[in-house]
Design an enzyme around this catalytic site. Sequence first.
Site, PDB file in Angstrom:
ATOM      1  N   LYS A  90       2.439   2.157  -5.041  1.00 22.31           N
ATOM      2  CA  LYS A  90       3.217   1.669  -6.322  1.00 22.31           C
ATOM      3  C   LYS A  90       2.400   1.965  -7.639  1.00 22.31           C
ATOM      4  O   LYS A  90       3.059   2.224  -8.662  1.00 22.31           O
ATOM      5  CB  LYS A  90       3.616   0.121  -6.171  1.00 22.31           C
ATOM      6  CG  LYS A  90       4.396  -0.173  -4.976  1.00 22.31           C
ATOM      7  CD  LYS A  90       4.674  -1.677  -4.789  1.00 22.31           C
ATOM      8  CE  LYS A  90       3.345  -2.519  -4.463  1.00 22.31           C
ATOM      9  NZ  LYS A  90       2.813  -2.040  -2.807  1.00 22.31           N
TER      10      LYS A  90
ATOM     11  N   GLY B 251      -4.132  -4.279  -4.296  1.00 21.16           N
ATOM     12  CA  GLY B 251      -4.954  -3.303  -4.766  1.00 21.16           C
ATOM     13  C   GLY B 251      -4.168  -2.072  -5.080  1.00 21.16           C
ATOM     14  O   GLY B 251      -3.806  -1.188  -4.212  1.00 21.16           O
ATOM     15  N   HIS B 252      -3.740  -1.925  -6.458  1.00 24.41           N
ATOM     16  CA  HIS B 252      -3.162  -0.676  -6.832  1.00 24.41           C
ATOM     17  C   HIS B 252      -3.969   0.588  -7.250  1.00 24.41           C
ATOM     18  O   HIS B 252      -4.836   0.197  -8.102  1.00 24.41           O
ATOM     19  CB  HIS B 252      -2.006  -1.101  -7.885  1.00 24.41           C
ATOM     20  CG  HIS B 252      -1.163  -1.991  -7.214  1.00 24.41           C
ATOM     21  ND1 HIS B 252      -0.068  -2.407  -8.107  1.00 24.41           N
ATOM     22  CD2 HIS B 252      -0.865  -2.559  -6.081  1.00 24.41           C
ATOM     23  CE1 HIS B 252       0.689  -3.522  -7.457  1.00 24.41           C
ATOM     24  NE2 HIS B 252       0.082  -3.455  -5.960  1.00 24.41           N
TER      25      HIS B 252
ATOM     26  N   GLN C  68       2.235  -6.126  -3.013  1.00 27.35           N
ATOM     27  CA  GLN C  68       2.679  -6.076  -1.726  1.00 27.35           C
ATOM     28  C   GLN C  68       3.868  -5.264  -1.267  1.00 27.35           C
ATOM     29  O   GLN C  68       4.236  -4.281  -2.048  1.00 27.35           O
ATOM     30  CB  GLN C  68       2.568  -7.644  -1.190  1.00 27.35           C
ATOM     31  CG  GLN C  68       1.242  -8.177  -1.031  1.00 27.35           C
ATOM     32  CD  GLN C  68       0.931  -8.913  -2.373  1.00 27.35           C
ATOM     33  OE1 GLN C  68       1.778  -9.287  -3.089  1.00 27.35           O
ATOM     34  NE2 GLN C  68      -0.438  -8.485  -2.797  1.00 27.35           N
TER      35      GLN C  68
ATOM     36  N   ASP D 194       0.748  -1.130   0.060  1.00 24.07           N
ATOM     37  CA  ASP D 194      -0.056   0.069  -0.012  1.00 24.07           C
ATOM     38  C   ASP D 194       0.946   1.114  -0.145  1.00 24.07           C
ATOM     39  O   ASP D 194       0.314   2.393   0.425  1.00 24.07           O
ATOM     40  CB  ASP D 194      -0.722   0.036   1.146  1.00 24.07           C
ATOM     41  CG  ASP D 194      -1.773  -1.158   1.272  1.00 24.07           C
ATOM     42  OD1 ASP D 194      -2.400  -1.713   0.278  1.00 24.07           O
ATOM     43  OD2 ASP D 194      -1.940  -1.919   2.437  1.00 24.07           O
TER      44      ASP D 194
HETATM   45  P1  IMP Z   1      -2.502 -12.631   1.738  1.00 25.59           P
HETATM   46  O1  IMP Z   1      -1.560 -12.318   0.539  1.00 25.59           O
HETATM   47  O2  IMP Z   1      -3.999 -12.534   1.483  1.00 25.59           O
HETATM   48  O3  IMP Z   1      -2.239 -14.240   2.122  1.00 25.59           O
HETATM   49  O4  IMP Z   1      -2.113 -12.113   3.133  1.00 25.59           O
HETATM   50  C1  IMP Z   1      -1.035 -12.152   3.711  1.00 25.59           C
HETATM   51  C2  IMP Z   1      -0.642 -10.784   4.496  1.00 25.59           C
HETATM   52  O5  IMP Z   1      -0.401  -9.863   3.530  1.00 25.59           O
HETATM   53  C3  IMP Z   1      -1.891 -10.086   5.348  1.00 25.59           C
HETATM   54  O6  IMP Z   1      -1.237  -9.550   6.447  1.00 25.59           O
HETATM   55  C4  IMP Z   1      -2.469  -9.124   4.266  1.00 25.59           C
HETATM   56  O7  IMP Z   1      -3.127  -8.158   4.955  1.00 25.59           O
HETATM   57  C5  IMP Z   1      -1.274  -8.786   3.517  1.00 25.59           C
HETATM   58  N1  IMP Z   1      -1.156  -8.153   2.280  1.00 25.59           N
HETATM   59  C6  IMP Z   1      -1.529  -9.090   0.924  1.00 25.59           C
HETATM   60  N2  IMP Z   1      -1.583  -8.259   0.009  1.00 25.59           N
HETATM   61  C7  IMP Z   1      -1.633  -6.805   0.377  1.00 25.59           C
HETATM   62  C8  IMP Z   1      -1.491  -5.692  -0.331  1.00 25.59           C
HETATM   63  O8  IMP Z   1      -1.616  -5.516  -1.618  1.00 25.59           O
HETATM   64  N3  IMP Z   1      -1.105  -4.632   0.494  1.00 25.59           N
HETATM   65  C9  IMP Z   1      -1.122  -4.745   1.742  1.00 25.59           C
HETATM   66  N4  IMP Z   1      -1.315  -5.910   2.557  1.00 25.59           N
HETATM   67  C10 IMP Z   1      -1.387  -6.843   1.706  1.00 25.59           C
END
Ligand code: IMP
Length: 428
Positions: free
Chosen positions: A18, A42-43, A226, A15
């Site tokens: 990017k 979520g970009h 991420q 977040d």
């Molecule tokens: P997962 O990728 O859904 O398995 O989530 C694993 C961890 O990464 C959790 O803490 C999510 O909130 C975090 N996470 C996954 N994708 C994003 C992102 O695009 N932005 C921020 N946090 C993320």
Amino acid sequence: MTGRADVIVGVQWGDEGKGRVVDVLAKSSGVVVRYQGGANAGHTVVVEDEKYVFHLVPSGILYPDKICVIGNGVVIDPEALFEELDALKNRGKSLARLVVSYGAHIVMPYHKQIDTLLESARSEGQKIGTTGRGIGPCYSDKFERVGIRAEDLVNPQILKEKLMTNIERKNEILTKIYGAKPLDPEAIYETALGWGKRIKPLLGDAFLEIHEALGSGQNVLFEGAQGTLLDVDHGTYPFVTSSSPCSGGACTGAGIGPGRIDRVIGVTKAYCTRVGEGPFPTEDKGSLGELLRTKGGEYGATTGRPRRCGWNDLVAVDYAVKINGIDGLALTKLDVLSGFEKISVCTAYNIDGVIKNHFPSSCTELAKAVPVFEELSGWKEDISKCRKFEDLPSAARDYVSFIEKRVSAPIILIGVGQGREDTILRGI
Ligand code: IMP
């Protein structure tokens, strides 16, 4: 003349903005590539006051003359992909040509179901706070070498064989461990065949698109999802995602050698946020955190969850600079800090009474870290109309210089607002 290969990585816990950085740089690139993650991302991109949130498609999709590539390292939820493409078309947008790697893995309905069941079975303190998008279970199947790849969707016989074996095993897990209903393999097979029909024209040799573009002098952008601190190897394990958002992930997730990458650009917010569970040394659970959340609109672009907020953590930024080989930083949301009397930044940790200047690799150690803050002067002016570094108030310039010095990396882009044009470029 060959083109330039730039990797854009998140420096914090995702977040960081990017999407808006990719959107700005995409203008001078021919190809934009996603190399890992999936619809958990979520970009956000704002163009002419219109907001777009991309989950799977690369943030270059709004440039019709570009090519967007979804690399082999991405896990694709076909429904999320088609929904995203349809929504863009319904808004009357002409889109970049999209190429999906044959080798990208497919998020199946059972991945999403197991993701949710696994998370709810975790006890307090062990929950990861996943997005529930099936990311972890899909990557597990990939590494177990039983995953369904995009290429399988267009090979009915192979698809059937793989799906039947997978679903038999998943049904054992679902019914015996979680007491859930078994899945209907035929119904899933039919759905997947439908996805295959729609995805077929998008499939291609993704790596070739990249190398041909570079060979013909076009620049290529690799868009990380991420962030460094969510990387499965270098992040705050186990509170991480299941892929490699770091710059190295671009090599494996798209098919490019490390030596071919010209530049790594790290994106950091002017403060710090995290969504989901896990250690976050500079988190402020009081009024400061609330103020940053409100001023910065810090709610998840994918799940809508409120983000945890705090001052910037330069120990973490310095770590990310080293792990990714960052050549330049993009500092986003500097405008959110306007109006603060004083701005604090974390420059070291106190762990068990010992001052540490480096980010600990042990998550247990990190959980004990108490931030050591330095306080800088704030500024009152609205900076959203600044377009040159010199336009910024001196306190804002000092803040930028302070970061550069502490982490030994130049800040080459500064975001002062949501829009594409709300950007200060410094020799980028
Ligand atoms: P997962 O990728 O859904 O398995 O989530 C694993 C961890 O990464 C959790 O803490 C999510 O909130 C975090 N996470 C996954 N994708 C994003 C992102 O695009 N932005 C921020 N946090 C993320």
